[in-house]
Write a protein that holds these residues in place. Structure first.
Motif, PDB file in Angstrom:
ATOM      1  N   ARG A   1      43.500  34.736  52.001  1.00 24.66           N
ATOM      2  CA  ARG A   1      43.677  33.875  53.180  1.00 24.66           C
ATOM      3  C   ARG A   1      44.052  32.459  52.768  1.00 24.66           C
ATOM      4  NH1 ARG A   1      38.218  34.379  56.297  1.00 24.66           N
ATOM      5  NH2 ARG A   1      39.211  32.733  57.558  1.00 24.66           N
ATOM      6  N   ALA A   2      43.472  31.980  51.689  1.00 23.08           N
ATOM      7  CA  ALA A   2      43.778  30.628  51.214  1.00 23.08           C
ATOM      8  C   ALA A   2      45.234  30.512  50.786  1.00 23.08           C
ATOM      9  CB  ALA A   2      42.856  30.261  50.058  1.00 23.08           C
ATOM     10  N   ILE A   3      45.725  31.538  50.094  1.00 23.24           N
ATOM     11  CA  ILE A   3      47.127  31.509  49.661  1.00 23.24           C
ATOM     12  C   ILE A   3      48.048  31.574  50.868  1.00 23.24           C
ATOM     13  CG2 ILE A   3      48.904  32.725  48.345  1.00 23.24           C
ATOM     14  CD1 ILE A   3      46.662  33.675  46.456  1.00 23.24           C
ATOM     15  N   ALA A   4      47.725  32.429  51.828  1.00 25.06           N
ATOM     16  CA  ALA A   4      48.543  32.512  53.043  1.00 25.06           C
ATOM     17  C   ALA A   4      48.570  31.168  53.767  1.00 25.06           C
ATOM     18  CB  ALA A   4      47.998  33.605  53.958  1.00 25.06           C
TER      19      ALA A   4
ATOM     20  N   THR B   1      46.245  33.842  39.490  1.00 25.02           N
ATOM     21  CA  THR B   1      47.253  34.008  38.442  1.00 25.02           C
ATOM     22  C   THR B   1      48.420  34.880  38.882  1.00 25.02           C
ATOM     23  OG1 THR B   1      45.505  33.852  36.784  1.00 25.02           O
ATOM     24  CG2 THR B   1      47.606  34.781  36.070  1.00 25.02           C
ATOM     25  N   GLU B   2      48.126  35.975  39.540  1.00 26.65           N
ATOM     26  CA  GLU B   2      49.119  37.030  39.705  1.00 26.65           C
ATOM     27  C   GLU B   2      49.885  36.993  41.015  1.00 26.65           C
ATOM     28  OE1 GLU B   2      47.064  40.717  39.016  1.00 26.65           O
ATOM     29  OE2 GLU B   2      46.043  39.928  37.246  1.00 26.65           O
TER      30      GLU B   2
ATOM     31  N   MET C   1      50.985  27.942  38.145  1.00 26.38           N
ATOM     32  CA  MET C   1      49.561  27.965  37.838  1.00 26.38           C
ATOM     33  C   MET C   1      49.281  26.970  36.735  1.00 26.38           C
ATOM     34  SD  MET C   1      47.051  30.916  36.255  1.00 26.38           S
ATOM     35  CE  MET C   1      47.648  30.660  34.590  1.00 26.38           C
ATOM     36  N   SER C   2      48.217  26.181  36.913  1.00 27.77           N
ATOM     37  CA  SER C   2      47.769  25.259  35.875  1.00 27.77           C
ATOM     38  C   SER C   2      46.347  25.637  35.496  1.00 27.77           C
ATOM     39  CB  SER C   2      47.835  23.812  36.378  1.00 27.77           C
ATOM     40  OG  SER C   2      47.384  22.917  35.378  1.00 27.77           O
ATOM     41  N   PHE C   3      46.140  25.886  34.208  1.00 30.64           N
ATOM     42  CA  PHE C   3      44.855  26.364  33.705  1.00 30.64           C
ATOM     43  C   PHE C   3      44.371  25.465  32.586  1.00 30.64           C
ATOM     44  CE2 PHE C   3      42.627  28.709  30.348  1.00 30.64           C
ATOM     45  CZ  PHE C   3      41.563  29.259  31.038  1.00 30.64           C
ATOM     46  N   THR C   4      43.092  25.111  32.611  1.00 28.02           N
ATOM     47  CA  THR C   4      42.446  24.438  31.488  1.00 28.02           C
ATOM     48  C   THR C   4      41.239  25.257  31.090  1.00 28.02           C
ATOM     49  OG1 THR C   4      43.160  22.266  32.288  1.00 28.02           O
ATOM     50  CG2 THR C   4      41.388  22.303  30.666  1.00 28.02           C
TER      51      THR C   4
ATOM     52  N   LYS D   1      49.906  37.511  32.587  1.00 26.87           N
ATOM     53  CA  LYS D   1      49.807  38.156  33.896  1.00 26.87           C
ATOM     54  C   LYS D   1      50.434  37.333  35.017  1.00 26.87           C
ATOM     55  CE  LYS D   1      45.510  40.637  32.812  1.00 26.87           C
ATOM     56  NZ  LYS D   1      44.125  40.905  33.235  1.00 26.87           N
ATOM     57  N   ALA D   2      50.991  36.179  34.682  1.00 25.75           N
ATOM     58  CA  ALA D   2      51.428  35.235  35.712  1.00 25.75           C
ATOM     59  C   ALA D   2      52.770  35.583  36.336  1.00 25.75           C
ATOM     60  CB  ALA D   2      51.477  33.823  35.139  1.00 25.75           C
ATOM     61  N   GLY D   3      53.488  36.518  35.746  1.00 25.83           N
ATOM     62  CA  GLY D   3      54.775  36.897  36.325  1.00 25.83           C
ATOM     63  C   GLY D   3      55.830  35.828  36.141  1.00 25.83           C
ATOM     64  N   LYS D   4      56.601  35.561  37.191  1.00 22.93           N
ATOM     65  CA  LYS D   4      57.746  34.650  37.094  1.00 22.93           C
ATOM     66  C   LYS D   4      57.372  33.178  37.198  1.00 22.93           C
ATOM     67  CE  LYS D   4      60.790  38.085  39.257  1.00 22.93           C
ATOM     68  NZ  LYS D   4      61.643  38.389  40.443  1.00 22.93           N
ATOM     69  N   LYS D   5      56.169  32.882  37.653  1.00 25.45           N
ATOM     70  CA  LYS D   5      55.821  31.485  37.918  1.00 25.45           C
ATOM     71  C   LYS D   5      55.643  30.699  36.629  1.00 25.45           C
ATOM     72  CE  LYS D   5      52.008  32.508  40.160  1.00 25.45           C
ATOM     73  NZ  LYS D   5      51.950  33.955  39.870  1.00 25.45           N
TER      74      LYS D   5
END
Length: 476
Positions: free
Chosen positions: A46-49, A218-219, A226-229, A241-245
């Motif tokens: 829901r958050a992504i939508a 991620t996916e 995606m930004s990861f620390t 696993k992030a695909g094209k992003k």
């Protein structure tokens, strides 16, 4: 005590007191300090939508409004300064000086982002470089990349969150954030403050999520970056696993610091003590390896042993405490285990390394073999190792003998050596006459090799969160 009995998560700008499933532990007392609402996969969906729905409105948000939101948040951080610092004492175990320093950096980071929000521009591009493009006008600008996701670690619950969400707001990108489960309160209070401002619905969601429900961060293909620390092991797994992003990652290291024969010993020792043991060593640019010129090795070691041995550990609320608890007792046990492993392999413990619960006394060792974890891995705790050198270029090669490459520090006066170090060191940043732990929040910050991809620092993060769009107009 300013900690509430419970905290909601934030879904599409709104507080949701869905449950109290996540216990947050006071890192000093070991007791439950509060409970936090946990989100599940359906909530993340829901958050992504909502972020996708908010994308056009966020992109249209004028620069002055983005600036004002960021400055408004910074004003609120100032008003709630003591509360924010207290939260860090409880959920992170930070000593009061470190907690106050992090709140100030939070304020600084949002102020910098407010300034950069009005500087996202472009260029007029000359097109008449060939006869065929005469009469064509060229321009380019930066546009928001779209909805973005962030995953942050426990060690800087404000600052590492700020370095993701502040540039996202400045760039006009809706975001979803997964804070660390061990330190979620700070991020949720930032969400509480952000919810006070008029942003498009769906502009942000801040969701503590169990690992088993975090795959969408991620996916999900609706997310455009995606930004990861965090740890390198997890970071590279997520990238796969992030695909094209695009993926931006800051993954830590085992930072080295070189002290040459001409260094100011008093200054170098003072900074090494800070760089190795602030935050109980729980910083990806904490000083872990120190290379010292043979001519000053004994003198510097003697001073270090004296000052490190005098550091006080314990209650983070005591202003005299320099080293507070690690994030968990298991982490403290791991640090001691690595120290003992190095000793068994022939290392010499010069001072420290004893454990009391989650607190480890700052440790200093030398003669640590290369194949010990204390040399080759990221200790993420209060342990520092020393070694001698007599050849500067060989010492640079020695610093590079690591799978990490975040930052390196050198105490040195020779400009020729400084330039060689800048050219040859395989790191994201070379810090002269200070420790690798030095960071100012507008500078490009990040690493190479297993230390990550891309750069943080507001201007540079905004570049990652925007795309270049060209306009070419042929005169009819």
């Amino acid at each position: 005590m300013t900690i509430q009995s419970s905290y909601p998560y934030y879904l599409a700008n709104r507080a949701v007191d869905a449950n109290r499933d996540l216990e947050v532990i006071d890192k000093h007392t070991g007791e439950v300090a509060t409970r936090v609402a946990l989100a599940d996969d359906a909530v993340v969906d829901r958050a992504i939508a909502a972020a996708v729905e908010a994308t056009p409105a966020m992109a249209r948000l004028p620069a002055h409004r983005r600036r004002d939101v960021l400055n408004g948040c910074a004003d609120r951080f100032v008003e709630r300064f003591d509360e924010l610092a207290e939260i860090l004492l409880v959920e992170g175990g930070k000593v009061i000086k470190d907690a106050r320093g992090e709140v100030q950096r939070l304020i600084d980071t949002f102020r910098i982002a407010a300034e950069e929000a009005t500087r996202i521009g472009g260029e007029v591009l000359p097109m008449d470089i060939a006869e065929r493009s005469e009469g064509v006008l060229g321009f380019w600008k930066r546009v928001p990349i779209g909805p973005v996701s962030f995953i942050t670690p426990f060690n800087f619950p404000y600052n590492l969150v700020a370095h993701k969400i502040a540039p996202a707001i400045a760039a006009g990108c809706p975001f979803i954030l997964k804070p660390a489960e061990k330190t979620p309160i700070g991020a949720l209070v930032l969400g509480e403050i952000l919810a006070e401002f008029d942003l498009p619905e769906g502009a942000f969601s801040i969701l503590p999520v169990p690992r088993e429900d975090a795959a969408r961060f991620t996916e999900d293909e609706r997310l455009k970056l995606m930004s990861f620390t965090g740890s390198d092991k997890v970071g590279w797994m997520l990238k796969g696993k992030a695909g094209k992003k695009p993926v931006v990652m800051e993954l830590g290291g085992n930072a080295a610091c070189l002290v040459d024969a001409d260094a100011d010993l008093d200054d170098a020792v003072e900074r090494l003590v800070f760089g190795g043991f602030y935050q109980a060593g729980q910083s990806c640019i904490s000083v872990q390896r120190v290379l010292v010129h043979d001519a000053i090795y004994d003198a510097l070691t003697e001073r270090l042993v004296e000052q490190v041995g005098a550091l006080r550990g314990g209650d983070p609320r005591d202003p005299e405490t320099f080293v507070g608890p690690l994030i968990s007792e298991d982490d403290a046990k791991r640090v001691v285990q690595w120290i003992e492993e190095a000793e068994a392999a022939g290392a010499r413990r010069l001072v420290g390394g004893e454990r009391d619960g989650a607190v480890v006394r700052p440790a200093l060792l030398d003669r640590v073999p290369d194949d010990c974890k204390l040399f080759s891995e990221e200790v993420f705790g209060p342990a520092m190792i020393l070694e001698r050198f007599d050849d500067f270029d060989a010492a640079l090669d020695r610093i590079n003998r690591s799978r990490y490459g975040l930052q390196a520090g050198l105490f040195i006066r020779d400009i020729g050596k400084i330039r060689r170090a800048w050219d040859r060191l395989e790191v994201g940043g070379v810090i002269i006459n200070d420790v690798p732990s030095f960071r100012v929040d507008h500078m490009p910050y990040g690493g190479v090799k297993d230390s990550g991809l891309g750069r943080e620092g507001i201007k540079f993060a905004i570049e990652d969160m925007t795309e270049i769009r060209l306009l070419a107009i042929r005169e009819a």
